[in-house]
Enzyme design. Structure first.
Site, mmCIF file in Angstrom:
data_model
loop_
_atom_site.group_PDB
_atom_site.id
_atom_site.type_symbol
_atom_site.label_atom_id
_atom_site.label_comp_id
_atom_site.label_asym_id
_atom_site.label_seq_id
_atom_site.Cartn_x
_atom_site.Cartn_y
_atom_site.Cartn_z
ATOM 1 C CE LYS A 1 8.487 -4.516 -63.290
ATOM 2 N NZ LYS A 1 8.921 -3.321 -62.893
ATOM 3 C CG ASP B 1 3.817 -10.737 -59.620
ATOM 4 O OD1 ASP B 1 3.940 -10.122 -60.954
ATOM 5 O OD2 ASP B 1 4.115 -9.798 -58.650
ATOM 6 C CD1 TRP C 1 9.398 -7.081 -56.938
ATOM 7 C CD2 TRP C 1 7.401 -6.140 -56.165
ATOM 8 N NE1 TRP C 1 9.553 -5.753 -57.026
ATOM 9 C CE2 TRP C 1 8.267 -5.227 -56.839
ATOM 10 C CE3 TRP C 1 6.282 -5.632 -55.790
ATOM 11 C CZ2 TRP C 1 7.762 -3.664 -56.609
ATOM 12 C CZ3 TRP C 1 5.888 -4.509 -55.562
ATOM 13 C CH2 TRP C 1 6.665 -3.375 -56.259
HETATM 14 N N1 PMP Z 1 5.452 -7.681 -58.913
HETATM 15 C C1 PMP Z 1 6.886 -7.465 -59.491
HETATM 16 C C2 PMP Z 1 7.529 -8.605 -59.777
HETATM 17 C C3 PMP Z 1 7.281 -6.112 -59.839
HETATM 18 O O1 PMP Z 1 8.622 -6.057 -60.409
HETATM 19 C C4 PMP Z 1 6.349 -4.943 -59.409
HETATM 20 C C5 PMP Z 1 6.782 -3.635 -60.054
HETATM 21 N N2 PMP Z 1 8.210 -3.435 -60.159
HETATM 22 C C6 PMP Z 1 5.128 -5.210 -58.875
HETATM 23 C C7 PMP Z 1 4.804 -6.578 -58.776
HETATM 24 C C8 PMP Z 1 4.164 -3.963 -58.649
HETATM 25 O O2 PMP Z 1 3.888 -3.564 -59.925
HETATM 26 P P1 PMP Z 1 2.928 -2.478 -60.166
HETATM 27 O O3 PMP Z 1 3.474 -1.127 -59.937
HETATM 28 O O4 PMP Z 1 2.403 -2.554 -61.556
HETATM 29 O O5 PMP Z 1 1.712 -2.463 -59.200
#
Ligand code: PMP
Length: 361
Positions: free
Chosen positions: A196, A172, A103
């Site tokens: 989550k 994030d 991520w």
């Molecule tokens: N950052 C992290 C740490 C995540 O776990 C996720 C989704 N699993 C995201 C970003 C992306 O999020 P979204 O699907 O809401 O765009």
């Protein structure tokens, strides 16, 4: 109703049963309006009340100081990978990214398309098994912020403490939002999807220091400018009303149960139960993660072979434990155990792990 499963999904994920029951009961008649929340106007007094209450609930639970704006946006954390540098960086400023895994890497890749960014640390060589110590982070001159991913959902690692750098942090927090306290003095901005710890998909919470708004020097389209959303209390356009309404119920539930501190205690207890089972298995179950950086939200482990892993996942499904397959990038098993995950579900998983090892080793 058939039995509910133990859902270890990485997101969207399990929600409190009492919240689901409330949503079901109110679905066709919201707040005595004679219509559903999904039919109501976002300019109605009935929705307005829920909207502002939810903004305040988040502010109170997360202990957000007055000089920060709380925004409810769409586009997921993924849009924030771009929206953050668009709003926080002017043309001659840089940002450093701590690359802790999948991520963080995505955040950096999109930010690079917009602004001058660089990798302040990378865990790639070691296989993304830990977060860095503060003295390993390289900060270049003229850096506005350091971006971090507080919990790497795929790699199963977290920052045990927020890095003590002397410039602002941006984080994030998608996969550990409101599962641990936030020291706001260290951050200019945090963001995360709610799917989550806090509700269904559809809302991204952004909390930003107000003094940083409007400093980008760009002529941004209105949706992309945080200032527009702060001015309109996140009602500039039609918000994801149903998701905000469900989040309202989850946040109320969290406040009743004991707030963030209680959820931090629960997360520590839940994750410890699985890590202890791994550590007591004589390396039959293996965690690839550096012990001090083990995630409290996503527990990742491997079995002696891929065949045993597949059989583990299949047998778990038969026992009502679903979504345990690891992410395709790292394989193995991943048990995601967010705020609404009950300790009983984790106890059943630990029990199954012990029994499975006994009959297959
Ligand atoms: N950052 C992290 C740490 C995540 O776990 C996720 C989704 N699993 C995201 C970003 C992306 O999020 P979204 O699907 O809401 O765009």
């Amino acid at each position: 109703m058939d039995k509910r499963v133990d859902n270890f999904c990485a997101g969207p994920c399990t929600l409190p049963f009492s919240v689901l029951e409330d949503v079901r009961d109110e679905l066709i008649n919201f707040a005595n309006t004679g219509m559903s929340i999904i039919e109501d106007s976002h300019r109605s007094p009935s929705y307005d009340a829920i909207h502002h209450e939810t903004l305040n609930l988040f502010r109170n639970l997360a202990n957000v100081p007055e000089d920060f704006a709380v925004l409810f946006l769409q586009g997921g954390a993924t849009l924030q990978f771009a929206q953050v540098p668009l709003n926080l960086l002017s043309e001659n400023q840089k940002s450093g990214y701590i690359n802790t895994g999948s991520w963080a890497d995505k955040a950096l890749t999109d930010a690079k398309k917009i602004a001058n960014t660089y990798e302040a640390w990378s865990g790639l060589q070691e296989g993304f098994i830990r977060t860095p110590n503060c003295n390993e982070i390289t900060i270049q001159p003229n850096t506005r912020y350091i971006h971090m991913t507080s919990n790497e959902t795929i790699n199963g690692i977290r920052f045990p403490t927020y890095p003590d750098v002397d410039i602002p942090l941006v984080a994030d927090m998608s996969s550990d939002l409101l599962s641990r306290p936030i020291d706001w003095s260290r951050f200019d901005l945090i963001y995360g999807g709610i799917q989550k710890n806090l509700g269904p998909a559809g809302v991204t919470v952004v909390v930003v220091r107000r003094s940083r708004l409007g400093t980008h020097g760009r002529n941004l389209p209105s949706y992309l400018d945080y200032q527009t959303h702060d001015d309109a209390h996140s009602l500039m356009n039609t918000p994801p009303m149903f998701s905000i309404y469900v989040m309202n119920k989850v946040l109320n539930w969290m406040a009743e149960v004991g707030g963030v501190q209680e959820f931090e205690t629960r997360a520590t207890k839940r994750s410890a139960l699985i890590y202890e089972t791994i550590d007591q298995s004589n390396e039959w179950y293996r965690s690839p993660v550096d012990k001090k950086c083990r995630s409290h939200m996503n527990v990742i482990f491997h079995l002696p072979s891929k065949v045993l892993e597949k059989k583990f996942i299949d047998q778990a499904i038969e026992l009502g434990m679903v979504n345990l397959k690891g992410h395709r990038n790292v394989g193995g098993i991943r048990a995601s155990i967010y705020n609404a995950m009950q300790i009983e579900s984790v106890e059943r998983l630990a029990e199954f792990m012990n029994a499975y090892k006994k009959s297959n080793s």
